[in-house]
Design a protein around this motif. Sequence first.
Motif, PDB file in Angstrom:
ATOM      1  N   ASP A  77       0.824  -1.201   0.000  1.00 63.07           N
ATOM      2  CA  ASP A  77       0.000   0.000   0.000  1.00 63.07           C
ATOM      3  C   ASP A  77       0.863   1.259   0.000  1.00 63.07           C
ATOM      4  OD1 ASP A  77      -2.880   0.852   0.193  1.00 63.07           O
ATOM      5  OD2 ASP A  77      -2.077   1.940   1.907  1.00 63.07           O
ATOM      6  N   PRO A 301      -5.390   0.293  -9.000  1.00 62.04           N
ATOM      7  CA  PRO A 301      -5.189  -0.416  -7.733  1.00 62.04           C
ATOM      8  C   PRO A 301      -4.018  -1.401  -7.785  1.00 62.04           C
ATOM      9  CG  PRO A 301      -6.880  -1.524  -8.978  1.00 62.04           C
ATOM     10  CD  PRO A 301      -6.457  -0.328  -9.805  1.00 62.04           C
ATOM     11  N   SER A 302      -3.529  -1.750  -6.622  1.00 67.29           N
ATOM     12  CA  SER A 302      -2.546  -2.826  -6.493  1.00 67.29           C
ATOM     13  C   SER A 302      -2.741  -3.484  -5.134  1.00 67.29           C
ATOM     14  CB  SER A 302      -1.121  -2.298  -6.627  1.00 67.29           C
ATOM     15  OG  SER A 302      -0.776  -1.492  -5.513  1.00 67.29           O
ATOM     16  N   ILE A 303      -2.242  -4.693  -5.003  1.00 72.48           N
ATOM     17  CA  ILE A 303      -2.382  -5.421  -3.745  1.00 72.48           C
ATOM     18  C   ILE A 303      -1.250  -6.435  -3.627  1.00 72.48           C
ATOM     19  CG2 ILE A 303      -3.895  -7.188  -4.735  1.00 72.48           C
ATOM     20  CD1 ILE A 303      -5.346  -7.288  -2.062  1.00 72.48           C
ATOM     21  N   THR A 327      -9.869  -9.293  -5.406  1.00 75.37           N
ATOM     22  CA  THR A 327     -10.034  -8.324  -4.321  1.00 75.37           C
ATOM     23  C   THR A 327     -10.047  -6.888  -4.825  1.00 75.37           C
ATOM     24  OG1 THR A 327      -8.885  -9.856  -2.826  1.00 75.37           O
ATOM     25  CG2 THR A 327      -9.117  -7.585  -2.091  1.00 75.37           C
ATOM     26  N   ILE A 328      -9.206  -6.563  -5.801  1.00 76.26           N
ATOM     27  CA  ILE A 328      -9.080  -5.169  -6.231  1.00 76.26           C
ATOM     28  C   ILE A 328      -9.962  -4.820  -7.431  1.00 76.26           C
ATOM     29  CG2 ILE A 328      -6.728  -4.996  -5.357  1.00 76.26           C
ATOM     30  CD1 ILE A 328      -5.696  -5.287  -8.212  1.00 76.26           C
ATOM     31  N   THR A 412      -3.680  -0.261   4.753  1.00 73.41           N
ATOM     32  CA  THR A 412      -4.262  -1.175   3.776  1.00 73.41           C
ATOM     33  C   THR A 412      -5.737  -1.428   4.026  1.00 73.41           C
ATOM     34  OG1 THR A 412      -4.053  -3.340   2.746  1.00 73.41           O
ATOM     35  CG2 THR A 412      -3.592  -3.221   5.077  1.00 73.41           C
ATOM     36  N   TRP A 414      -6.981  -4.212   2.760  1.00 75.33           N
ATOM     37  CA  TRP A 414      -7.124  -5.629   2.413  1.00 75.33           C
ATOM     38  C   TRP A 414      -6.757  -6.545   3.590  1.00 75.33           C
ATOM     39  CZ3 TRP A 414      -9.386  -4.102  -1.627  1.00 75.33           C
ATOM     40  CH2 TRP A 414      -8.899  -3.074  -2.382  1.00 75.33           C
TER      41      TRP A 414
END
Length: 421
Positions: A77, A301-303, A327-328, A412, A414
């Motif tokens: 994040d 987005p990124s995760i 998720t994203i 984050t 997530w």
Amino acid sequence: MIGLIDCNNFYASCERVFNPKLEGKPIGILSNNDGCVIARSNELKPLVPMGMPAYQIEANIRKQITLLSSNYELYGDMSQRVFDTVSHYTADIEPYSIDEAFIKLAGFSDVTTHCQHLRAIVKRDTGIPVSIGIASTHTLAKLANHIAKKQPIYQGVYCLPNDSALLDQILKSFPVDEIWGVGRRIAKRLQTLGIHTAWDLRQADLKQIRQQFSVVLERTILELQGINAIELDDIATPKKNIMTSRSFGQLTDELFDLQEAIRIHASRGAEKLRQQKSIANAVLVFLKTNRFRQDLIQYNPSIVVPLLSPTDDSRVIIHAAQQGLTTIYKKGFLFMKSGVMLLDLKAKDSFCQSDLFALNSLPVLQQKNDNLMKTIDTINQKMGKNTIQLGGSRKTAPWQIKRERLSQRYTTRWDELPLVK
């Protein structure tokens, strides 16, 4: 001109942003299951070597230092925050790893002043200190960044001079094994040919280098000569992260299309991982919309998905990547690019503290998995790329990895994302 932004001691810096008491103190970040030291602050480097198992650190040293579990969710994040901040001040940004990105600097009359201003803004808005190297090619920008980081006199920003005499002097002092894209094994072979510095390599015969080594090393020579010749995916030497990404032929908002792209990227990344005999601790997934389409809503987005145990198994890596994508992903955004980055790589034969409850950690089953991956790689090399593709995924593991020293996931969204086995 091209700039390389590199976050200084990134993992330790992320921890310090939300725990200022750690500023100036020796910090070590541990691998999965709190096994080995995989990242160190400058203060820790004289005390603990990279890769040392935590249990081997002497008691008197442990009293002086702070050891923390890898908080990949936080690091991922914070990485996105840094790159988002940078993107507002440059025409183009190209992430290379979780803590590095290349930027295009065309159009600025004074690139050094601009980068000093950018460095101050990143520190102000994210709390992360960065160094910026500036040059005419990717390879020279990496070299310039090394100087910016190691020599305090430049205050974190260094522009490689165009003056040939001064540039020659710098290249003659730069060891060949520290050049971006030149691994230790290649460096040893080059040294037998009398090539010991970046200057020596720049003077080497292109045809001979291509015949004895590879086209990638030939392109590295061109880059040292000031000619742009390398794409990020060209670099195949062992490194701390592996990224695979591509832009789409047309914009798409379909989850199925993105799943296919991510599956291919994850599979290709795992193949590269095995080629350099490494294993990964985590998987980063990202999506990008077209920032030049002002008529479209932007969403980038990124995760980061931590893995239960370090692995090079395509099945595990693909499943983790698909889980991150799910998720994203948001319906209604037109994406132009997707990618997968494998994080915190280490040699497969290095010390590894495996999960007690993971069946795959058993030697017999691990050997079967290795044989399966080797067979797939052999067939694809012999019969052609993607002859065998993996489209399935495995179930999420019910066990959580050991992270007893984990800091809070301050930024984050997530934190409910399960870990992948």
